[in-house]
Design a protein around this motif. Structure first.
Motif, PDB file in Angstrom:
ATOM      1  N   LEU A   1      56.231  37.088  57.426  1.00  0.00           N
ATOM      2  CA  LEU A   1      55.835  36.300  56.159  1.00  0.00           C
ATOM      3  C   LEU A   1      56.412  36.727  55.060  1.00  0.00           C
ATOM      4  N   LYS A   2      56.417  36.016  53.869  1.00  0.00           N
ATOM      5  CA  LYS A   2      57.036  36.422  52.617  1.00  0.00           C
ATOM      6  C   LYS A   2      55.822  37.311  52.330  1.00  0.00           C
ATOM      7  N   PRO A   3      56.332  38.458  51.553  1.00  0.00           N
ATOM      8  CA  PRO A   3      55.465  39.541  51.061  1.00  0.00           C
ATOM      9  C   PRO A   3      54.611  38.938  49.652  1.00  0.00           C
ATOM     10  N   GLN A   4      53.436  39.362  49.751  1.00  0.00           N
ATOM     11  CA  GLN A   4      52.396  38.748  48.653  1.00  0.00           C
ATOM     12  C   GLN A   4      51.732  40.175  48.115  1.00  0.00           C
ATOM     13  N   TYR A   5      51.041  39.912  47.087  1.00  0.00           N
ATOM     14  CA  TYR A   5      50.473  40.885  46.345  1.00  0.00           C
ATOM     15  C   TYR A   5      49.341  40.449  45.382  1.00  0.00           C
ATOM     16  N   HIS A   6      48.210  40.869  45.670  1.00  0.00           N
ATOM     17  CA  HIS A   6      46.919  40.499  44.922  1.00  0.00           C
ATOM     18  C   HIS A   6      46.159  41.515  44.514  1.00  0.00           C
ATOM     19  N   THR A   7      45.402  41.520  43.304  1.00  0.00           N
ATOM     20  CA  THR A   7      44.384  42.476  43.064  1.00  0.00           C
ATOM     21  C   THR A   7      43.177  41.604  42.300  1.00  0.00           C
ATOM     22  N   ARG A   8      42.002  41.677  42.757  1.00  0.00           N
ATOM     23  CA  ARG A   8      40.866  41.190  42.210  1.00  0.00           C
ATOM     24  C   ARG A   8      39.751  41.946  41.790  1.00  0.00           C
ATOM     25  N   SER A   9      39.077  41.815  40.950  1.00  0.00           N
ATOM     26  CA  SER A   9      37.556  42.840  40.706  1.00  0.00           C
ATOM     27  C   SER A   9      36.455  42.048  41.146  1.00  0.00           C
ATOM     28  N   PHE A  10      35.523  42.643  41.583  1.00  0.00           N
ATOM     29  CA  PHE A  10      34.377  42.107  42.191  1.00  0.00           C
ATOM     30  C   PHE A  10      33.212  42.868  41.612  1.00  0.00           C
ATOM     31  N   ALA A  11      32.074  42.033  40.813  1.00  0.00           N
ATOM     32  CA  ALA A  11      31.242  42.563  39.956  1.00  0.00           C
ATOM     33  C   ALA A  11      30.193  43.292  40.841  1.00  0.00           C
ATOM     34  N   GLU A  12      29.893  44.490  40.370  1.00  0.00           N
ATOM     35  CA  GLU A  12      28.646  45.416  40.965  1.00  0.00           C
ATOM     36  C   GLU A  12      27.354  44.551  40.792  1.00  0.00           C
ATOM     37  N   GLU A  13      27.046  43.516  39.927  1.00  0.00           N
ATOM     38  CA  GLU A  13      25.852  43.087  39.894  1.00  0.00           C
ATOM     39  C   GLU A  13      25.751  42.047  41.039  1.00  0.00           C
ATOM     40  N   SER A  14      26.833  41.375  41.320  1.00  0.00           N
ATOM     41  CA  SER A  14      26.766  40.427  42.458  1.00  0.00           C
ATOM     42  C   SER A  14      26.661  41.153  43.778  1.00  0.00           C
ATOM     43  N   LYS A  15      27.152  42.226  43.694  1.00  0.00           N
ATOM     44  CA  LYS A  15      26.824  42.970  45.212  1.00  0.00           C
ATOM     45  C   LYS A  15      25.620  43.422  45.299  1.00  0.00           C
TER      46      LYS A  15
END
Length: 288
Positions: A144-158
């Protein structure tokens, strides 16, 4: 209230049974599956889940630049900071999450598709230790073609329910180059992964119960029968967090423990009850 899953088999993977390694005084790493110098033929993968390492890295230390191929690799930050740099992203050109996009903090998930080859480093550039999970999944196709992602996930939602973190690339294994570039996941606001795989995370208050829906609901995963769900309770609360799975008396997980859940099908509801003194941060890895 969901009913216990009589058709499910649940087997604990106790923290004390995991592989363990220390490197140069700067890394302490527990291995749920065979990794590097630790090998156990019983624990090589679980569905497409291949690696689950619980790592602590000392200040001003870390993993120097090293290559990866044909693996989906992601880091879930529990405490501290971890700086990711790779051969695709240069400092100063990090993109939508801002100037410190490359510096991950609690609540961040960093994801890399190794594909045809990518080199990255992971360094703790701060003055405090960093504690994180490093997880690998086997992709549905190689090169596959290399990919890169970063994402933040809220504490309140968890703290409200399990929050989906990763879900399959919507276009599937036959995605066009344009669809790969668009990187649309099956579940909005998640990170797309090249596997029939969903990751969720929740922070459960003592006495409360969250329910994980196997396969994360209709239309998300391809394999609908006999899925493999791994539940992990990281070591974040000095041993005070505990959870009970599927309302089974003999299935209480303490910090560092995990459990293999097999024989479950799309739509099944897996109960995870917090039975410790403090809130429990739980990670669910649901694969084909």
């Amino acid at each position: 209230m969901s009913k216990p899953l009589a058709h499910a088999t649940i087997v604990a993977r106790r923290s004390s049974e995991r592989g363990y390694a220390e490197h140069g005084g700067w890394l302490k790493s527990f291995h749920t599956f065979s990794f590097a110098s630790y090998y156990d033929h019983r624990f090589t993968n679980f569905g497409s889940l291949r690696v689950l390492n619980e790592d602590r890295v000392s200040p001003k230390n870390g993993f120097p630049t090293h290559p990866h191929r044909d693996a989906e690799i992601f880091s879930y930050i529990l405490n501290g900071e971890l700086t990711h740099r790779d051969s695709m992203i240069k400092k100063g050109s990090e993109g939508a999450q801002g100037k410190d996009f490359f510096r991950m903090k609690r609540g961040d998930v960093q994801f890399t598709t190794g594909g045809t080859g990518i080199a990255h480093s992971e360094q703790n550039e701060s003055l405090k230790p960093v504690h994180f999970l490093q997880i690998w999944a086997l992709p549905w196709k190689t090169s596959l073609k290399p990919q890169y992602h970063t994402r933040s996930f809220a504490e309140e939602s968890k703290r409200q329910a399990f929050v989906p973190i990763l879900s399959p690339l919507a276009a599937g294994p036959d995605a066009t180059p344009a669809e790969e570039a668009a990187a649309e996941p099956k579940i909005p606001e998640t990170i797309p992964i090249h596997a029939d795989f969903v990751m969720g995370a929740g922070i459960i208050a003592p006495g409360s119960t969250f329910n994980w829906t196997v396969g994360a609901g209709e239309g998300v995963v391809s394999k609908t029968k006999k899925r493999n769900v791994y539940v992990h309770l990281p070591m974040t609360k000095n041993g005070k967090a505990k959870v009970r799975l599927d309302d089974r008396d003999g299935m209480v997980l303490e910090e560092g423990d995990g459990a293999f859940v097999t024989g479950v099908n799309l739509g099944d509801s897996l109960r995870v009850e917090s039975v410790g003194e403090v809130e429990a941060e739980v990670v669910v890895l649901d694969s084909d």
